[in-house]
Motif scaffolding. Sequence first.
Motif, PDB file in Angstrom:
ATOM      1  N   LYS A 204       0.840  -1.204   0.000  1.00  0.00           N
ATOM      2  CA  LYS A 204       0.000   0.000   0.000  1.00  0.00           C
ATOM      3  C   LYS A 204       0.875   1.254   0.000  1.00  0.00           C
ATOM      4  CE  LYS A 204      -4.438  -1.366   1.990  1.00  0.00           C
ATOM      5  NZ  LYS A 204      -5.411  -1.111   3.092  1.00  0.00           N
ATOM      6  N   LEU A 205       1.973   1.188   0.724  1.00  0.00           N
ATOM      7  CA  LEU A 205       2.889   2.325   0.750  1.00  0.00           C
ATOM      8  C   LEU A 205       3.499   2.548  -0.630  1.00  0.00           C
ATOM      9  CD1 LEU A 205       4.565   4.533   2.023  1.00  0.00           C
ATOM     10  CD2 LEU A 205       6.116   2.771   2.913  1.00  0.00           C
ATOM     11  N   ARG A 206       3.950   1.478  -1.258  1.00  0.00           N
ATOM     12  CA  ARG A 206       4.523   1.633  -2.598  1.00  0.00           C
ATOM     13  C   ARG A 206       3.498   2.204  -3.569  1.00  0.00           C
ATOM     14  NH1 ARG A 206       7.081  -3.338  -6.009  1.00  0.00           N
ATOM     15  NH2 ARG A 206       4.911  -4.036  -5.925  1.00  0.00           N
ATOM     16  N   LYS A 207       2.250   1.739  -3.479  1.00  0.00           N
ATOM     17  CA  LYS A 207       1.192   2.250  -4.356  1.00  0.00           C
ATOM     18  C   LYS A 207       0.923   3.723  -4.088  1.00  0.00           C
ATOM     19  CE  LYS A 207      -3.663   1.555  -5.619  1.00  0.00           C
ATOM     20  NZ  LYS A 207      -4.907   0.781  -5.329  1.00  0.00           N
ATOM     21  N   LEU A 209       2.967   5.964  -2.908  1.00  0.00           N
ATOM     22  CA  LEU A 209       4.075   6.740  -3.458  1.00  0.00           C
ATOM     23  C   LEU A 209       3.928   6.893  -4.967  1.00  0.00           C
ATOM     24  CD1 LEU A 209       7.010   5.178  -1.405  1.00  0.00           C
ATOM     25  CD2 LEU A 209       6.319   7.580  -1.339  1.00  0.00           C
ATOM     26  N   PHE A 210       3.601   5.793  -5.642  1.00  0.00           N
ATOM     27  CA  PHE A 210       3.433   5.819  -7.091  1.00  0.00           C
ATOM     28  C   PHE A 210       2.333   6.784  -7.500  1.00  0.00           C
ATOM     29  CE2 PHE A 210       1.227   4.245 -10.889  1.00  0.00           C
ATOM     30  CZ  PHE A 210       2.268   4.249 -11.807  1.00  0.00           C
ATOM     31  N   GLU A 211       1.212   6.767  -6.774  1.00  0.00           N
ATOM     32  CA  GLU A 211       0.091   7.635  -7.114  1.00  0.00           C
ATOM     33  C   GLU A 211       0.417   9.109  -6.908  1.00  0.00           C
ATOM     34  OE1 GLU A 211      -3.043   6.027  -4.718  1.00  0.00           O
ATOM     35  OE2 GLU A 211      -3.590   4.509  -6.216  1.00  0.00           O
ATOM     36  N   CYS A 212       1.398   9.396  -6.065  1.00  0.00           N
ATOM     37  CA  CYS A 212       1.837  10.780  -5.847  1.00  0.00           C
ATOM     38  C   CYS A 212       3.000  11.154  -6.767  1.00  0.00           C
ATOM     39  CB  CYS A 212       2.257  10.978  -4.396  1.00  0.00           C
ATOM     40  SG  CYS A 212       0.913  10.904  -3.202  1.00  0.00           S
ATOM     41  N   GLY A 213       3.415  10.231  -7.617  1.00  0.00           N
ATOM     42  CA  GLY A 213       4.548  10.495  -8.489  1.00  0.00           C
ATOM     43  C   GLY A 213       5.869  10.487  -7.753  1.00  0.00           C
ATOM     44  N   LEU A 214       5.934   9.737  -6.647  1.00  0.00           N
ATOM     45  CA  LEU A 214       7.129   9.690  -5.813  1.00  0.00           C
ATOM     46  C   LEU A 214       7.733   8.291  -5.815  1.00  0.00           C
ATOM     47  CD1 LEU A 214       5.702  11.618  -2.721  1.00  0.00           C
ATOM     48  CD2 LEU A 214       6.986  12.585  -4.638  1.00  0.00           C
ATOM     49  N   GLN A 215       8.976   8.208  -5.394  1.00  0.00           N
ATOM     50  CA  GLN A 215       9.652   6.922  -5.317  1.00  0.00           C
ATOM     51  C   GLN A 215      10.635   6.924  -4.165  1.00  0.00           C
ATOM     52  OE1 GLN A 215      12.195   5.674  -8.645  1.00  0.00           O
ATOM     53  NE2 GLN A 215      11.247   3.645  -8.574  1.00  0.00           N
ATOM     54  N   ASP A 216      10.779   5.767  -3.539  1.00  0.00           N
ATOM     55  CA  ASP A 216      11.739   5.585  -2.462  1.00  0.00           C
ATOM     56  C   ASP A 216      12.486   4.292  -2.780  1.00  0.00           C
ATOM     57  OD1 ASP A 216      12.866   4.570   0.050  1.00  0.00           O
ATOM     58  OD2 ASP A 216      11.775   6.196   1.029  1.00  0.00           O
ATOM     59  N   TYR A 218      14.528   2.452  -1.122  1.00  0.00           N
ATOM     60  CA  TYR A 218      14.462   1.458  -0.045  1.00  0.00           C
ATOM     61  C   TYR A 218      13.146   0.692  -0.103  1.00  0.00           C
ATOM     62  CZ  TYR A 218      14.051  -0.195   4.849  1.00  0.00           C
ATOM     63  OH  TYR A 218      13.858  -0.946   5.983  1.00  0.00           O
ATOM     64  N   ILE A 219      12.037   1.400  -0.286  1.00  0.00           N
ATOM     65  CA  ILE A 219      10.726   0.762  -0.358  1.00  0.00           C
ATOM     66  C   ILE A 219      10.628  -0.098  -1.612  1.00  0.00           C
ATOM     67  CG2 ILE A 219       8.236   1.164  -0.506  1.00  0.00           C
ATOM     68  CD1 ILE A 219       9.556   1.806   2.224  1.00  0.00           C
ATOM     69  N   GLU A 220      11.140   0.385  -2.735  1.00  0.00           N
ATOM     70  CA  GLU A 220      11.105  -0.387  -3.975  1.00  0.00           C
ATOM     71  C   GLU A 220      11.895  -1.684  -3.832  1.00  0.00           C
ATOM     72  OE1 GLU A 220       9.630  -0.191  -6.993  1.00  0.00           O
ATOM     73  OE2 GLU A 220       8.380   1.361  -6.097  1.00  0.00           O
ATOM     74  N   GLU A 221      13.088  -1.591  -3.289  1.00  0.00           N
ATOM     75  CA  GLU A 221      13.925  -2.776  -3.123  1.00  0.00           C
ATOM     76  C   GLU A 221      13.285  -3.766  -2.158  1.00  0.00           C
ATOM     77  OE1 GLU A 221      18.515  -3.974  -1.814  1.00  0.00           O
ATOM     78  OE2 GLU A 221      17.888  -1.868  -1.902  1.00  0.00           O
ATOM     79  N   LEU A 222      12.725  -3.246  -1.078  1.00  0.00           N
ATOM     80  CA  LEU A 222      12.093  -4.098  -0.078  1.00  0.00           C
ATOM     81  C   LEU A 222      10.856  -4.788  -0.646  1.00  0.00           C
ATOM     82  CD1 LEU A 222      12.098  -5.094   2.802  1.00  0.00           C
ATOM     83  CD2 LEU A 222      10.966  -2.971   3.499  1.00  0.00           C
ATOM     84  N   ALA A 223      10.022  -4.042  -1.374  1.00  0.00           N
ATOM     85  CA  ALA A 223       8.816  -4.625  -1.956  1.00  0.00           C
ATOM     86  C   ALA A 223       9.169  -5.699  -2.979  1.00  0.00           C
ATOM     87  CB  ALA A 223       7.967  -3.534  -2.603  1.00  0.00           C
ATOM     88  N   SER A 224      10.190  -5.466  -3.790  1.00  0.00           N
ATOM     89  CA  SER A 224      10.604  -6.448  -4.784  1.00  0.00           C
ATOM     90  C   SER A 224      11.092  -7.727  -4.119  1.00  0.00           C
ATOM     91  CB  SER A 224      11.718  -5.866  -5.668  1.00  0.00           C
ATOM     92  OG  SER A 224      11.246  -4.781  -6.425  1.00  0.00           O
ATOM     93  N   GLU A 225      11.840  -7.593  -3.028  1.00  0.00           N
ATOM     94  CA  GLU A 225      12.348  -8.772  -2.335  1.00  0.00           C
ATOM     95  C   GLU A 225      11.214  -9.533  -1.635  1.00  0.00           C
ATOM     96  OE1 GLU A 225      15.067 -11.615  -0.773  1.00  0.00           O
ATOM     97  OE2 GLU A 225      14.938 -10.333  -2.553  1.00  0.00           O
ATOM     98  N   VAL A 226      10.270  -8.828  -1.052  1.00  0.00           N
ATOM     99  CA  VAL A 226       9.123  -9.490  -0.418  1.00  0.00           C
ATOM    100  C   VAL A 226       8.297 -10.241  -1.453  1.00  0.00           C
ATOM    101  CG1 VAL A 226       6.903  -9.047   0.723  1.00  0.00           C
ATOM    102  CG2 VAL A 226       8.985  -7.955   1.580  1.00  0.00           C
TER     103      VAL A 226
END
Length: 242
Positions: A204-207, A209-216, A218-226
């Motif tokens: 939900k956090l990654r989504k 961020l995406f909807e706000c046109g933002l990126q992190d 750390y969150i991207e790497e963590l979500a991909s690994e999960v």
Amino acid sequence: MQRPTAFKLDRKMAMLTREAINSGAYLEHFESQPNLWTRERIQNSLTETMQARPVDLAETWIFAYGSLMWNPMVEFEKRQTATLHGWHRSFCLRMVTGRGTPDGPGRMLALRQGDQTKGVALKLSDATLDKELQLVWIREMVLGSYRPMWASITLGDGNETRGLTFVADERSEQFEQDSTVATVAPLISTATGQFGSNTEYLLKLRKALFECGLQDSYIEELASEVERLSRRACCDVKDLSE
């Protein structure tokens, strides 16, 4: 006396509501935790933080970097993307309730010193400031895992100000020093509790961020690994059933 049921009903939608906090149901969920903060202690924290408010601050902004982005719950006048200076996201708080259990602990998001964080700033109305901040404080300070502070932020329109945010209290019992992807991803991928899964929170956090046109990163790497761990777990279960 019958216990409030508001949170049980809203939990089916995996969404915290004002009613759940006002009814006392949200606090009741944490009653088994030895470090539960009382309403009086929560109120004292709010009072102390507002006494430390910069004297020249004309507006009250809250910097949202986690669930406040997709479920602010509070009433606000304005919403802008914003950058918080001097702090970065970190899943550094051990979670044994909500989206985890004592036998299967997860990790809760906080902020630690260094770098910067892109998120959302919410401007609160002066007319309802006290009521809205009380809701925020109960939501965030129920276990005393955070340290509220006034931090420097740059709003999306370029204006600079100071806003309220909640950073990790590294003195709390929940704090974990190691919040690397390698350590945290296996915990998040398996943890679940009464509020839902830890993975759901992360995605939900990654989504948001995406909807706000933002990126992190750390969150991207963590979500991909999960997601990778979840796929592997599904394959393992399939192999066992064949």
